[in-house]
Design a protein around this motif. Structure first.
Motif, short mmCIF file in Angstrom:
data_model
loop_
_atom_site.label_atom_id
_atom_site.label_comp_id
_atom_site.label_asym_id
_atom_site.label_seq_id
_atom_site.Cartn_x
_atom_site.Cartn_y
_atom_site.Cartn_z
N VAL A 117 1.13 -1.03 0.73
CA VAL A 117 0.36 0.58 -0.25
C VAL A 117 1.12 1.19 -0.37
O VAL A 117 0.73 1.97 -1.03
N GLU A 118 1.70 1.23 0.59
CA GLU A 118 3.17 2.46 0.77
C GLU A 118 3.38 3.04 -0.47
O GLU A 118 3.43 4.04 -0.89
N THR A 119 4.05 1.59 -1.14
CA THR A 119 4.06 1.92 -2.62
C THR A 119 3.98 1.86 -3.25
O THR A 119 3.74 3.02 -4.98
N ARG A 145 -7.33 8.01 -1.97
CA ARG A 145 -9.04 8.52 -0.64
C ARG A 145 -9.12 7.78 -0.02
O ARG A 145 -8.73 7.42 1.41
N HIS A 146 -9.45 6.30 -0.62
CA HIS A 146 -9.76 4.78 0.33
C HIS A 146 -8.38 4.85 0.73
O HIS A 146 -9.18 4.35 2.14
N ILE A 147 -7.44 4.60 0.56
CA ILE A 147 -6.30 4.54 1.26
C ILE A 147 -6.54 4.90 2.56
O ILE A 147 -5.93 4.35 3.97
N ARG A 148 -6.76 6.06 2.51
CA ARG A 148 -6.31 7.06 4.53
C ARG A 148 -7.25 6.83 4.53
O ARG A 148 -7.35 6.55 6.13
N SER A 154 -8.11 1.40 9.73
CA SER A 154 -6.91 0.13 10.66
C SER A 154 -7.49 0.18 11.69
O SER A 154 -6.95 -0.68 12.79
N ASP A 155 -6.87 1.72 12.65
CA ASP A 155 -6.65 1.77 13.57
C ASP A 155 -8.33 1.68 14.46
O ASP A 155 -9.01 2.32 14.34
N ARG A 156 -8.63 0.39 14.96
CA ARG A 156 -9.54 0.00 15.76
C ARG A 156 -10.26 1.03 17.05
O ARG A 156 -9.48 1.17 17.28
#
Ligand code: DGT
Ligand code: CA
Ligand code: CA
Ligand code: ZN
Length: 588
Positions: A117-119, A145-148, A154-156
């Motif tokens: 995801v980072e690359t 935008r989705h990634i962010r 994912s930080d639940r």
């Protein structure tokens, strides 16, 4: 390898097989196995040596069972590794990004060397990714935008943090729009999942767009992810994402049902509807033949139309609740009002923040009829644990306070450390002065499984130990730290509860929630009985009882599974009975 990891392997296999063009019926077995593994209350590794036991799980066939066995025995799965080897590294990760299909994912990894995801993010920012066939600038921006947003989710967030915020938002909404009705929390927060990805809030109104606009312009909103006439999705200053939906009142029943989830519960209901010639969505039930839509004011009405009693949100996790409801065998789940006592409470005698009196006053305010003051034992030096001498003074203090507080029964207690060899911090003579002994692990947490299991079993065999406190010692992240659970054979421990007469604590502290829901579910099946305690260290911790009760409900507990629902005189009779006979007393 835990059930979540096994689940992950199967869902990856399903995805990769689809990419290879396998027929859907073949990949379906793997995606179903992934769901089953994720929700299964028993640790699959612990039963994996018994092939028949695996095959008895509905939806798990021979081929899948053999793969679970291989994973359990070797931590690897040749089939999976071979399959992965036929694709570029990182492909599975790319496929999880919404907006990226298989062709684009393959191109991205092969042509641009994107493997994470980072690359991907860097490639989008550099304007490279958008040049791939059929991607373009707009798609690339959407994906970013989705990634962010996904990273944020994912930080639940701990339920204990999220629920009060959801309650407050509902209250704000109620005050701003007196004409709006049915303002409700939905999603995982309503089901009482221990951590939540985002908040889901619903309401009904005849002028929905006013509400969604107002919502998106609240002071505490830092980011608007989407806003329309009937929905808004925002990020609050504290990092929580909130989805709001507004609908007309006549469809509220189906709306609440849909957005309360779980997703799989919804899917199961939908297939039940289908078998009745109906199609279920967030607006209602549509007759497939006539195309006519039936709306429902309440969730109960939707269930009723599907021939089912109302299923409480905490049970909607695809653990067999629909079959149970269909058979008319739903349990009557315990409620917070059923709780009459709290048997694990600290004061400033050890690491609590306030004198015992203040804990008593608040416990009385909450309607508790009995309480055990369980300050730490001496082994726990950091928590200012009580030496033998101080414990005797502590007991005397409780006798003194009992005279001052005649309306609440105060029990003499201790949270005693289970030492690394299973022995306790206090000797026989001291322990026999106590009414309640909560025995907990606080040290040597990395012991290997068999040693740890023996250690806790030794404590359970001690006739003075009333209950095992926060069995797994896990800590949910509280913004600063989290702690993995100890490695322990829960099957053995839960089975030993009734054999030894020991109770299992459901610790309600919002950062613990230990036992967790699937443990409670299994422990109950194995005949264990529980105490739901707060482990409060200050008066404001005492209302957290509701979170422990929520976990108990998610484990399908009724009042008779939880011993601190007993009236005070029966509870006292319970703890005064020799330990081995206590469970029999509950059967009367
Ligand atoms: P979370 O936010 O990850 O803690 O979990 P939930 O359960 O709150 O999930 P969320 O916020 O994505 O969606 C809220 C509910 O909406 C979910 O519990 C069920 C329903 N829902 C969302 N997406 C789908 C879907 O694709 N299919 C079905 N059947 N229901 C969905
Ligand atoms: Ca949610
Ligand atoms: Ca949501
Ligand atoms: Zn403790």
């Amino acid at each position: 390898m835990d059930n979540a990891q096994i689940s992950r392997v199967f869902s990856d296999i399903a995805t990769l097989l689809q990419l290879e063009g396998e027929p859907i019926f073949k990949t379906r077995a793997y995606s179903r196995a992934a769901e089953i593994a994720a929700n299964h209350p028993v640790d699959l590794v612990s039963i994996a040596s018994d092939l028949d036991a695996l095959k008895e799980i509905p939806g798990i066939g021979n081929a899948i069972s053999l793969k679970i066995q291989e994973l359990a025995e070797t931590d690897h799965l040749q089939f999976y590794e071979d399959l992965q080897g036929r694709f570029p590294a990182g492909l599975l990760t790319l496929l999880e990004v919404p907006g990226i299909g298989p062709k684009t994912a393959l191109r991205a990894s092969e042509d641009l060397g994107i493997f994470s995801v980072e690359t991907l993010e860097r490639s989008i920012e550099a304007g490279e990714f958008e040049k791939l066939p059929r991607v373009g600038k707009k798609n690339a921006e959407n994906i970013l935008r989705h990634i962010r947003s996904q990273r944020r989710q994912s930080d639940r967030h701990m339920l204990g943090m999220a629920l009060p915020i959801a309650d407050r938002l509902c209250e704000t909404l109620r005050r701003a729009f007196p004409s709006a009705s049915n303002i409700s929390i939905a999603g995982s927060t309503r089901r009482g999942v221990e951590t939540v990805g985002d908040l889901d809030i619903l309401c009904t109104s005849d002028s929905p767009s006013e509400i969604t606009h107002w919502f998106a312009s609240m002071d505490e909103v830092t980011d608007i992810l989407g806003q329309g006439d009937t929905k808004a999705s925002v990020v609050l200053r504290n990092g929580l994402q909130v989805d709001l939906r507004v609908a007309p009142a006549e469809s509220f029943g189906a709306l609440l049902l849909y957005f309360s989830g779980s997703k799989q519960h919804g899917i199961n209901l939908r297939s039940r509807a289908q078998s009745m010639g109906l199609s279920l969505n967030e607006y209602g039930l549509t007759n497939v033949e006539s195309g006519q839509l039936e709306s429902f004011l309440t969730e109960a009405a939707v269930y009723e139309r599907l021939g089912l009693p109302y299923i409480p949100p905490e049970m909607r996790e695809d653990r067999g609740e629909i079959q149970l409801a269909d058979a008319g065998e739903l349990p009557t789940l315990i409620e917070v009002g059923d709780i009459r006592g709290d048997l694990h409470v600290h004061s400033n005698w050890s690491d609590g923040r306030t004198p015992i009196e203040e804990m008593l006053v608040e416990a009385q305010n909450l309607g508790r009829g009995y309480i055990a003051i369980t300050d730490h034992s001496s082994g726990r030096g950091v928590a200012n644990g009580l030496s033998d001498e101080r414990l005797i003074l502590h007991n005397e203090e409780i006798d003194r306070l009992q005279a001052e507080f005649p309306d609440i029964r105060i029990l003499k207690g201790s949270e005693v450390d289970i030492r690394s060899n299973g022995s306790l911090d206090y000797d026989e003579e001291i322990l026999s002065t106590l009414d309640i002994v909560i025995a907990s692990v606080h040290s040597a947490m990395s012991q290997e499984r068999s040693v740890m299991t023996e250690r806790v079993l030794t404590a359970m065999n001690n006739p003075h130990v009333t209950a095992i406190g926060h069995l797994t010692t896990r800590l949910l992240f509280d913004g600063i730290r989290s702690r993995d659970p100890i490695d322990i054979d829960t099957e053995v421990i839960f089975a030993a509860a009734s054999e030894t007469g020991t109770l299992m604590e459901i610790n309600s502290s919002t950062k613990r929630l230990d036992l967790k829901d699937t443990h409670i579910f299994r422990a109950r099946q194995l005949g264990a009985k529980f105490l739901i305690n707060t482990d409060a260290h200050r008066p404001s911790g005492l209302p957290d009882m509701r979170f422990g009760v929520t976990m108990a409900r998610r484990g399908w507990c009724e009042t008779h599974h939880v011993v601190n629902t007993l009236p005070v005189d029966q509870f006292v009779r319970f703890i005064e009975t020799p330990k081995k006979q206590r469970y029999a007393l509950l059967e009367e």
